[in-house]
Design an enzyme around this catalytic site. Structure first.
Site, PDB file in Angstrom:
ATOM      1  N   ASP A  56       0.852  -1.190   0.000  1.00  0.00           N
ATOM      2  CA  ASP A  56       0.000   0.000   0.000  1.00  0.00           C
ATOM      3  C   ASP A  56       0.890   1.244   0.000  1.00  0.00           C
ATOM      4  O   ASP A  56       1.844   1.315   0.795  1.00  0.00           O
ATOM      5  CB  ASP A  56      -0.868   0.041   1.270  1.00  0.00           C
ATOM      6  CG  ASP A  56      -2.308  -0.319   0.974  1.00  0.00           C
ATOM      7  OD1 ASP A  56      -2.612  -0.668  -0.178  1.00  0.00           O
ATOM      8  OD2 ASP A  56      -3.122  -0.261   1.911  1.00  0.00           O
ATOM      9  N   GLU A  68      -4.548   2.446  -4.298  1.00  0.00           N
ATOM     10  CA  GLU A  68      -3.109   2.443  -4.055  1.00  0.00           C
ATOM     11  C   GLU A  68      -2.614   1.074  -3.600  1.00  0.00           C
ATOM     12  O   GLU A  68      -1.518   0.937  -3.055  1.00  0.00           O
ATOM     13  CB  GLU A  68      -2.743   3.499  -3.007  1.00  0.00           C
ATOM     14  CG  GLU A  68      -3.210   3.219  -1.588  1.00  0.00           C
ATOM     15  CD  GLU A  68      -4.619   3.710  -1.305  1.00  0.00           C
ATOM     16  OE1 GLU A  68      -4.905   4.003  -0.136  1.00  0.00           O
ATOM     17  OE2 GLU A  68      -5.432   3.804  -2.245  1.00  0.00           O
TER      18      GLU A  68
END
Length: 411
Positions: free
Chosen positions: A294, A336
């Site tokens: 992430d 993301e």
């Protein structure tokens, strides 16, 4: 940028062509209104041109002298004509022009631009012609060569099969129905057991008058069929249309499997390919490593620096990620969030991710934006299914986030 020589004197046609060229950022036209202007241009700068669009009838070249001029310089030549003459069309096509286009509507001019774009990509297209008649092979080669294809010839079915095995990158196969050795029809059936339609285009040929033969060919795997004798225009149109259809199918497949922003595999494609890797590892008794990643504080980048900066961050990270792990399966799962499947052990993968983190910190993706950072969780093992691996990696990603982000937690 491709320079295109345009020899045309009609104000109306020039207006249409200028409009179309404005929509083509990769094409730069150079206009000549007469044979005399074109002669000077080619004498001094012929090597600068990629192709030519030529009016068949000019005031100082009423009998196609402008076409002869362009052909002398070996430039691909697309002929425009305000009147249709079948005999003249055949003469020009056999002379080696790319095509003969009638100036009758907007679609005709758009077709001329399609030809130019195909010329750009055709040099990468390999066509195998399997035909026992040397005269027919020569005829087909003569028709296709102006389009800049790579032409390979085979004199019988066995020779064709050998070439296809040696050169698996052949794009299109033109094959006669009846040949010595393995027949064209049997060859099509054999090839379709090994290769999908988007891997090899097949166009069948035959002089047989039976109407059922074309259907039989296509039912057993050919993409198209031509009955001999055929005119040059028909072969060119069939080849171009099948290639365009193939390219469209590949583009659709690309769109279905890859993330449009980063070029990485999307969630669906990542899981499908990852499952294949997992099953291979199961059969060989090997373990796999899975990583979940992430980007840290990505929402802040979007909120404070704009979504364009956020997109730039994702693109820069994806490029660095792919470069760091060229042999791993990498995907963008959404937003993301990224994932990876690798044959490396957890410790090696953790060290490589730390190296990637150092690279990301130095990436410049937007003015004033903070350094890129990511958190990662890695799991190396051999559980019952891929989803279990991903779940274990995700748990470790959560631990990396709770420990302060910007780190990798692995086991």
């Amino acid at each position: 940028m491709r320079n295109i020589l345009v020899i045309e004197d009609s104000p109306m046609v020039l207006k249409i062509l200028e409009h179309l060229f404005r929509q083509e950022t990769g094409l730069q036209p150079v206009f000549c209104a007469s044979l005399a202007e074109a002669e000077v241009m080619l004498e001094t700068s012929a090597e600068l041109f990629f192709a030519a669009i030529v009016d068949l009838h000019l005031p100082d070249a009423p009998n196609g002298e402008s076409v002869d001029l362009v052909m002398r310089y070996k430039l691909p030549c697309i002929v425009l004509s305000g009147s249709y003459n079948e005999q003249r069309r055949d003469e020009l096509l056999l002379k080696g022009v790319v095509d003969y286009v009638l100036k009758d509507n907007q679609h005709s001019y758009e077709y001329a631009f399609r030809l130019i774009h195909r010329l750009e990509s055709n040099s990468q297209v390999k066509i195998l012609v399997a035909e026992d008649s040397e005269a027919t092979r020569h005829y087909i080669r003569h028709i296709l060569t102006p389009h800049r294809y790579q032409i390979i010839e085979a004199s019988d079915g066995d020779d064709a099969l050998r070439i296809l095995n040696e050169q698996p990158d052949i794009d299109l196969f033109v094959v006669d129905h009846s040949m010595p050795g393995i027949s064209g029809f049997e060859l099509v059936k054999l090839l379709r057991q090994q290769m999908k339609r988007n891997e090899l285009i097949i166009i069948g040929l035959s002089a047989d008058a039976k109407g059922s033969l074309s259907a039989k060919f296509i039912k057993h795997g050919a993409d198209d069929f031509l009955r001999k004798p055929f005119c040059p225009e028909e072969l060119n149109c069939r080849v171009m249309s099948t290639l365009e259809r193939r390219d469209l199918m590949r583009a659709l497949k690309q769109a279905a499997q890859y993330d449009a922003l980063t070029g990485l595999r999307n969630r669906r494609a990542f899981h499908e390919h990852g499952q294949q890797l997992f099953e291979q590892a199961q059969r060989s008794g090997k373990h796999l490593s899975v990583a979940m990643l992430d980007l840290d504080f990505f929402k802040r980048i979007n909120d404070e620096h704009g979504h364009a900066s956020g997109d730039a961050a994702l693109i820069a990270f994806a490029k660095a990620f792919s470069s760091q792990f060229p042999h791993a399966l990498i995907g963008r799962l959404g937003g993301e969030e990224f994932a990876m499947v690798s044959s490396e052990d957890g410790a090696s993968l953790g060290k490589a991710l730390d190296q990637l983190r150092e690279r990301c910190a130095g990436l410049k993706y937007a003015v004033g934006a903070p350094p890129l950072s990511f958190s990662a969780g890695v799991y190396h093992g051999h559980p019952e299914d891929l989803e279990s691996l991903l779940h274990q990696a995700d748990l470790r990603l959560y631990q990396a986030k709770t420990q302060g982000r910007g780190r990798t937690h692995w086991q």
